[in-house]
Design an enzyme around this catalytic site. Structure first.
Site, PDB file in Angstrom:
ATOM      1  N   TYR A 142     -12.942 -40.946  -3.536  1.00  0.00           N
ATOM      2  CA  TYR A 142     -14.268 -40.503  -3.970  1.00  0.00           C
ATOM      3  C   TYR A 142     -14.188 -39.217  -4.780  1.00  0.00           C
ATOM      4  CZ  TYR A 142     -17.223 -43.604  -1.112  1.00  0.00           C
ATOM      5  OH  TYR A 142     -17.881 -44.669  -0.575  1.00  0.00           O
ATOM      6  N   LYS A 191      -3.919 -47.419   6.051  1.00  0.00           N
ATOM      7  CA  LYS A 191      -3.202 -48.543   5.442  1.00  0.00           C
ATOM      8  C   LYS A 191      -1.784 -48.049   5.154  1.00  0.00           C
ATOM      9  CE  LYS A 191      -3.150 -52.769   3.733  1.00  0.00           C
ATOM     10  NZ  LYS A 191      -3.259 -53.986   4.574  1.00  0.00           N
ATOM     11  N   ASP A 223      -7.355 -53.304   7.644  1.00  0.00           N
ATOM     12  CA  ASP A 223      -7.731 -54.726   7.641  1.00  0.00           C
ATOM     13  C   ASP A 223      -7.859 -55.236   9.074  1.00  0.00           C
ATOM     14  OD1 ASP A 223      -4.973 -54.300   7.833  1.00  0.00           O
ATOM     15  OD2 ASP A 223      -4.422 -56.041   6.619  1.00  0.00           O
ATOM     16  N   ASP A 247     -16.451 -45.503   4.731  1.00  0.00           N
ATOM     17  CA  ASP A 247     -17.670 -46.030   4.107  1.00  0.00           C
ATOM     18  C   ASP A 247     -17.842 -47.502   4.472  1.00  0.00           C
ATOM     19  OD1 ASP A 247     -19.900 -46.157   2.276  1.00  0.00           O
ATOM     20  OD2 ASP A 247     -18.568 -47.188   0.876  1.00  0.00           O
ATOM     21  N   ASP A 251     -20.503 -49.356   7.665  1.00  0.00           N
ATOM     22  CA  ASP A 251     -21.531 -50.385   7.429  1.00  0.00           C
ATOM     23  C   ASP A 251     -21.318 -51.568   8.364  1.00  0.00           C
ATOM     24  OD1 ASP A 251     -22.639 -48.942   5.269  1.00  0.00           O
ATOM     25  OD2 ASP A 251     -22.969 -50.779   4.111  1.00  0.00           O
TER      26      ASP A 251
HETATM   27  C1  IPM Z   1     -22.852 -43.849   2.209  1.00  0.00           C
HETATM   28  C2  IPM Z   1     -23.199 -44.409   0.866  1.00  0.00           C
HETATM   29  C3  IPM Z   1     -22.638 -43.479  -0.191  1.00  0.00           C
HETATM   30  C4  IPM Z   1     -21.142 -43.452  -0.031  1.00  0.00           C
HETATM   31  C5  IPM Z   1     -23.035 -43.841  -1.636  1.00  0.00           C
HETATM   32  C6  IPM Z   1     -24.525 -43.872  -1.817  1.00  0.00           C
HETATM   33  C7  IPM Z   1     -22.392 -42.906  -2.627  1.00  0.00           C
HETATM   34  O1  IPM Z   1     -22.731 -45.708   0.740  1.00  0.00           O
HETATM   35  O2  IPM Z   1     -23.291 -42.727   2.510  1.00  0.00           O
HETATM   36  O3  IPM Z   1     -22.153 -44.526   2.963  1.00  0.00           O
HETATM   37  O4  IPM Z   1     -20.431 -44.344  -0.513  1.00  0.00           O
HETATM   38  O5  IPM Z   1     -20.647 -42.509   0.604  1.00  0.00           O
HETATM   39 MG    MG Z   2     -21.883 -46.482   2.530  1.00  0.00          MG
END
Ligand code: IPM
Ligand code: MG
Length: 356
Positions: A142, A191, A223, A247, A251
């Protein structure tokens, strides 16, 4: 106590969910005798529209001078054509970097009343889901250099992933200290069979582990971790991992708890100032329709009370109010199951405030 809070409403459903979280903070202030002052800090697509950049200097200053920052969500298809350096998300990354927020904490906890919304098999869900993803937030790919160039008549894109020892060490300490207060187990995800950054990650986390003999450390490839999170999430207590892996895994971790709309996050560096936001996005498809679930943002406000303001009783009260409203059967659309009562964003906020 008097606390100043920078407010980034953001794009899409951001303004709706932040409004409800502020309402809950005001209810807390009234009940416990605090005063919270808010200062708007435009960021994201709306800031591009108004000021030409996703994070105006004035907004950054407001955040740096406040006791804490509350954020909704940024981004949306309207700004997809922006050059990558001026996308709404860039504002968020710049803010994280400028505030030095290297630790992002994202709890994945299944609410007892929402177990029906869990997409996992019932026997897996029955073992419970209660772990935390500790994501490194201002390093890795990032924050490496990005380039798109033309080479031999075609486009070539490059993103550099880099980590230094101190960037790994400081977030590892946070993870081990968190595990000491929980069930004493850290799973470090990397990884290392492919990446040099991961081999360094694994070595440094291993060194930090020796300072925490009471915490068990396991290493896991990313993975495999993605698979284990759906196969048996009960094995996890604290997961610590680099920025991009965190990230993705956070999710996944949120969705198995029932809905990404429920999960808050905190981002912190040295000191008490933090950035608090739900982990979901700006959901432009339902923006302005009073359909968004404000609970992720309300629980983020609870994390702010707990970690930035040392207001544990107040944070407990907010979390208990959310539990109570869920127990009464009220649901936003994302977590609605048969038998539940569908409510909108405003009504959900009002119900939670009423329990404070
Ligand atoms: C998160 C989001 C952000 C990230 C995006 C919006 C840049 O997905 O906070 O997880 O990837 O960090
Ligand atoms: Mg995210």
């Amino acid at each position: 106590m008097n606390k100043s809070i920078a407010v980034i409403r953001g794009d899409g459903i951001g303004p709706e969910i932040v409004g409800q979280a502020m309402g809950v903070l005001d209810a807390v202030a009234a009940k416990y005798g605090h005063s919270f002052s808010y200062k708007e800090a435009p960021m994201g697509g709306n800031a591009i529209d108004a000021f030409g950049v996703p994070l105006p200097e004035e907004s950054l200053k407001t955040c740096m001078e406040s006791d804490s920052v509350l954020l909704g969500a940024v981004g949306g298809p309207k700004w997809d054509a922006q050059p990558s350096a001026n996308r709404p998300e860039r504002g968020l990354l710049k803010l994280r970097g400028a505030m030095g927020l290297y630790t992002n904490v994202r709890p994945a906890r299944m609410f007892a009343d929402l177990s029906a919304a869990c997409p996992l098999r019932a026997d897996i869900a029955a073992k419970g889901i209660d772990f935390v993803v500790v994501r490194e937030l201002i390093g890795g790919v990032y924050f490496g250099s990005h380039a798109t160039e033309t080479v031999d008549g075609e486009q070539k894109a490059t993103d550099i992933m880099a980590y230094t020892e101190h960037e790994i060490r400081r977030v590892a300490h946070v993870a081990f200290q968190m595990a000491q207060k929980r069930r004493g187990r850290v799973t470090s995800v990397d990884k290392a069979n492919v990446l040099d950054t991961s081999r360094l990650w694994r070595r440094v986390v291993g060194e930090v582990a020796s300072e925490y003999p009471d915490v068990e450390l396991l290493h896991m490839y990313v993975d495999n971790a993605a698979m284990q999170i759906v196969r048996d999430p009960s094995q996890f207590d604290v997961i610590v991992t680099e920025n991009l892996f965190g990230d993705i895994l956070s999710d996944e971790a949120s969705q198995i708890t029932g809905s990404i709309g429920m999960i808050p996050s905190s981002s912190m560096g040295e000191g008490k100032r933090g950035l608090y936001e739900p982990i979901h996005g700006s959901a432009p498809d339902i923006a302005g329709q009073d359909k968004a679930n404000p609970i992720g943002t309300i629980l983020a406000a609870a994390m702010m009370l707990r970690y930035s303001f040392d207001m544990a009783a107040e944070a407990d009260a907010v979390e208990a109010a959310v539990d109570a409203v869920l127990k009464e059967g009220y649901r936003c659309g994302d977590i609605l199951q048969s038998g539940g009562t569908l409510v909108g964003c405003c009504e959900m906020g009002r119900l939670i405030r009423a329990h404070i």
